[in-house]
Design an enzyme around this catalytic site. Structure first.
Site, mmCIF file in Angstrom:
data_model
loop_
_atom_site.group_PDB
_atom_site.id
_atom_site.type_symbol
_atom_site.label_atom_id
_atom_site.label_comp_id
_atom_site.label_asym_id
_atom_site.label_seq_id
_atom_site.Cartn_x
_atom_site.Cartn_y
_atom_site.Cartn_z
ATOM 1 N N TYR A 85 13.687 74.329 47.619
ATOM 2 C CA TYR A 85 13.713 74.191 49.072
ATOM 3 C C TYR A 85 15.139 74.228 49.603
ATOM 4 O O TYR A 85 15.456 75.002 50.519
ATOM 5 C CB TYR A 85 13.029 72.894 49.501
ATOM 6 C CG TYR A 85 12.946 72.752 51.004
ATOM 7 C CD1 TYR A 85 11.988 73.443 51.728
ATOM 8 C CD2 TYR A 85 13.851 71.948 51.701
ATOM 9 C CE1 TYR A 85 11.916 73.331 53.115
ATOM 10 C CE2 TYR A 85 13.791 71.839 53.072
ATOM 11 C CZ TYR A 85 12.818 72.531 53.776
ATOM 12 O OH TYR A 85 12.764 72.435 55.148
ATOM 13 N N LYS A 95 16.658 77.407 51.827
ATOM 14 C CA LYS A 95 17.053 77.226 53.222
ATOM 15 C C LYS A 95 18.528 77.582 53.430
ATOM 16 O O LYS A 95 18.910 78.074 54.501
ATOM 17 C CB LYS A 95 16.777 75.788 53.680
ATOM 18 C CG LYS A 95 15.305 75.500 53.918
ATOM 19 C CD LYS A 95 14.738 76.361 55.039
ATOM 20 C CE LYS A 95 13.304 76.006 55.379
ATOM 21 N NZ LYS A 95 12.764 76.806 56.497
#
Length: 241
Positions: free
Chosen positions: A164, A168
């Site tokens: 994650y 991002k």
């Protein structure tokens, strides 16, 4: 005057649903992008009951055929797209620190969070180019900040979800490069950090509400054309980088 058309990916729940709601309350026709069409239709029905012009769009961001079919459907129905909010994202099962994460979890995070965002954007760009002063907003995260995650005094340094966090960070780079590519076209490309909100992903004990997180993206989606085309903004309670 024709109403503006906004597509929000991953909009059947959480922050995406609230982004769709707030854009609808501003008078936009909102397209509820969802990989599960039934859930998207249920969300659109709920928004319509609240007086919002909402329609469901089947959109699996990781499937190029699906993104292409969604773009073709929007073209037939509306002829253009004024706003694209790339909200769809996951924390894949098995996400964790570098020493423990599986290759499958890492691939899954990038497949949705980065590749899916690029596929959706690429499919929708011809429609965005037909609009006056179109907007693209990519949902980022404070966990994408190298400075904050690298600071041992920051709580961000304790969140060890490699897929994650790093995906991002890649979204931030996609945002910058797309803003550069579209400079001078009238399309503004921005990144928004909604903060940690009470959702399935953020945990229901988070301090910020989905509505508060959504407001950040909505502000960027509705920026007036007072800056140079392609100008990049990053906005939230805390900037994502």
């Amino acid at each position: 005057m024709n109403k503006k058309i906004a597509l929000v990916t991953g909009a059947n729940k959480g922050i995406g649903k609230e982004i769709a709601r707030q854009l609808g309350e501003l008078g936009y026709t909102v397209l509820v992008g969802s990989r599960d069409l039934a859930r998207g239709e249920a969300t659109a029905k709920e928004l319509v009951a609240d007086g919002i012009d909402a329609r469901a769009v089947h959109l699996e961001v990781t499937d190029e055929r699906s993104t292409g079919a969604a773009a073709a459907a929007i073209e037939r129905e509306h002829g253009r797209l004024d706003v694209l909010v790339n909200n769809a994202a996951i924390i894949p099962e098995g996400d964790g620190p570098v020493s423990q994460i599986s290759a499958d979890a890492l691939r899954a995070g990038y497949e949705t969070n980065v590749i899916g965002l690029v596929l959706s954007t690429r499919a929708m760009l011809p429609l965005l180019r037909r609009a006056d002063d179109a907007r693209i907003v990519n949902l980022s995260s404070e966990l994408a900040s190298l400075t904050r995650v690298g600071d041992p005094e920051s709580r961000m340094s304790t969140v060890r979800t490699l897929a994650y966090n790093s995906s991002k960070a890649a979204v931030n780079m996609v945002t910058v490069m797309l803003a550069n590519e579209l400079r001078g076209t009238g399309i503004l490309v921005n990144a928004a950090d909604p903060g940690n909100c009470a959702t399935d992903m953020g945990g229901w004990d988070a301090a910020r509400t989905p509505s508060q997180g959504a407001a950040v993206a909505v502000r960027l989606a509705t920026l007036t054309p007072d800056g140079p085309s392609g100008e990049l903004h990053a906005e939230s309670g805390r900037l994502p980088w």
